[in-house]
Design an enzyme around this catalytic site. Structure first.
Site, PDB file in Angstrom:
ATOM      1  N   LYS A  54       0.836  -1.208   0.000  1.00 60.54           N
ATOM      2  CA  LYS A  54       0.000   0.000   0.000  1.00 60.54           C
ATOM      3  C   LYS A  54       0.870   1.256   0.000  1.00 60.54           C
ATOM      4  O   LYS A  54       0.605   2.205  -0.739  1.00 60.54           O
ATOM      5  CB  LYS A  54      -0.951  -0.024   1.210  1.00 60.54           C
ATOM      6  CG  LYS A  54      -2.045  -1.076   1.043  1.00 60.54           C
ATOM      7  CD  LYS A  54      -2.823  -1.343   2.318  1.00 60.54           C
ATOM      8  CE  LYS A  54      -3.750  -2.543   2.100  1.00 60.54           C
ATOM      9  NZ  LYS A  54      -4.482  -2.960   3.291  1.00 60.54           N
ATOM     10  N   GLN A  98      -4.561  -1.681   9.440  1.00 60.31           N
ATOM     11  CA  GLN A  98      -4.423  -2.997   8.810  1.00 60.31           C
ATOM     12  C   GLN A  98      -5.032  -4.071   9.723  1.00 60.31           C
ATOM     13  O   GLN A  98      -4.680  -4.169  10.901  1.00 60.31           O
ATOM     14  CB  GLN A  98      -2.938  -3.285   8.541  1.00 60.31           C
ATOM     15  CG  GLN A  98      -2.677  -4.563   7.797  1.00 60.31           C
ATOM     16  CD  GLN A  98      -3.265  -4.558   6.386  1.00 60.31           C
ATOM     17  OE1 GLN A  98      -3.152  -3.591   5.650  1.00 60.31           O
ATOM     18  NE2 GLN A  98      -3.920  -5.649   6.017  1.00 60.31           N
ATOM     19  N   ASP A 121     -11.037   2.956   3.970  1.00 60.76           N
ATOM     20  CA  ASP A 121     -11.293   1.518   3.843  1.00 60.76           C
ATOM     21  C   ASP A 121     -12.797   1.222   3.846  1.00 60.76           C
ATOM     22  O   ASP A 121     -13.224   0.129   3.493  1.00 60.76           O
ATOM     23  CB  ASP A 121     -10.638   0.771   5.025  1.00 60.76           C
ATOM     24  CG  ASP A 121      -9.511  -0.137   4.564  1.00 60.76           C
ATOM     25  OD1 ASP A 121      -9.394  -0.377   3.346  1.00 60.76           O
ATOM     26  OD2 ASP A 121      -8.757  -0.607   5.431  1.00 60.76           O
TER      27      ASP A 121
END
Ligand code: NAD
Length: 295
Positions: A54, A98, A121
């Site tokens: 990422k 994450q 997200d």
């Protein structure tokens, strides 16, 4: 019939080119550089790899990344303090934690502490609720990537029978909601579904996200179906495979995504898109993604 293979790497590359252009326009018009904070808790090697990907992808399109590495022993309150600090930083337009988090951390509280306008997200309950009523700010990246693949190939969704295999919060459920919003007739299957094949055989579009190699065999697929394989499985021989018997199903489907090289490259790309959209919104620019973002 032999299916057309949907090249996710190529679609992702063209969207990343659009990302570079959006970042440049934003910088020139407002001086703003999009920023993404990536929070990694603990030392799970798979998570570290995803975070590294990422961060690298951000660099490739001109997004500034802020990597926060925290020990696995951190408690929920300290992690919440970190999120609060990142939330208050105007240089940061997106915050990603994450997953998975260590089991002693209250994941729901942590995800809900990310401000909705920085939740790139799409896991905050507000954004999840937005999926249900059809005005999500940030669609979750993997199902968003699947929608963009279908769009890119000119595959209509409206009025078609879609079967989603897998009902997780990050893939299956949002996928089903996004396709329902696009007026498909959607069925969702999961590990407790009896006789999976009686559902999958009806699908015009079959999206599989179960994490089980060879779950979908040719006899479970309607001739001419579009088959999107989200699964990522490491086989005993070290190879990566999806959930679909690719060689067999390919002979029956009209379109199919490979693993690797299908949905995977789209997931990180949609994170970049969401981060740029967030920065554009913060700077008061009309967002290029806004029409597409309507889930
Ligand atoms: P998960 O384990 O959270 O959920 C799996 C879902 O599949 C559950 O709803 C479960 O009930 C269902 N399932 C399991 N076995 C089944 C069976 N035999 N029949 C029908 N349904 C079954 O997983 P997830 O996070 O949703 O991920 C699913 C897969 O997608 C994994 O392989 C994961 O690695 C992959 N994934 C890929 C990407 C990508 O970018 N390509 C992103 C996220 C996840």
């Amino acid at each position: 019939m032999v299916a057309k293979i949907i090249d996710g790497r190529q679609v992702a590359a063209s969207i990343r080119q659009e990302c570079r252009e959006r970042v440049e326009v934003l910088r020139q018009r407002t001086g703003v550089v999009p920023g993404l904070a990536v929070v990694l808790v603990g030392d799970n090697p798979a998570s570290a790899l995803y975070v590294a990907n990422k961060v690298r992808a951000c660099g490739e399109v001109g997004i500034r990344s802020f990597r926060q590495e925290l020990p696995a022993s951190i408690d929920t309150a300290t992690l919440l303090d970190t999120i609060q600090r990142l939330s208050a930083d105007p240089a940061i337009h997106g915050i990603l934690v994450q997953l998975p988090l260590p089991p002693h951390i209250d994941m729901r509280r942590v995800l809900s502490a990310i401000p909705v306008e920085k939740d790139v997200d799409g896991f905050h309950l507000y954004n999840v609720g937005g999926l249900v009523v059809g005005n999500t700010v940030f669609p979750p990246c993997t199902p968003y990537g699947v929608c963009r693949l279908l769009e890119h190939e000119g595959i209509p969704v409206e009025a078609r029978n879609v079967v989603v295999v897998g009902a997780s919060n990050i893939v299956g459920k949002p996928m089903a909601l996004m396709l329902m919003q696009r007026e498909a007739t959607v069925s969702i299957c999961h590990a407790k579904t009896r006789d999976l094949a009686q559902y999958t055989i009806l699908a015009d579009i079959l999206v599989v996200a179960a994490g089980k190699p060879n779950l979908i065999l040719p006899q479970m697929v309607k001739t001419g179906a579009v088959v999107i394989d989200v699964g990522i499985n490491r086989l005993p021989n070290g190879k990566i495979a999806g959930d679909v018997d690719f060689e067999g199903v390919r002979q029956k489907a009209s379109y199919i995504t490979p693993v690797p090289g299908g949905v995977g490259p789209m997931t990180v790309t949609m994170l970049l898109v969401n981060t740029i959209t967030s920065a554009e919104r913060a700077a008061g620019l009309p967002t290029e993604g806004s029409s597409r973002n309507a889930a």
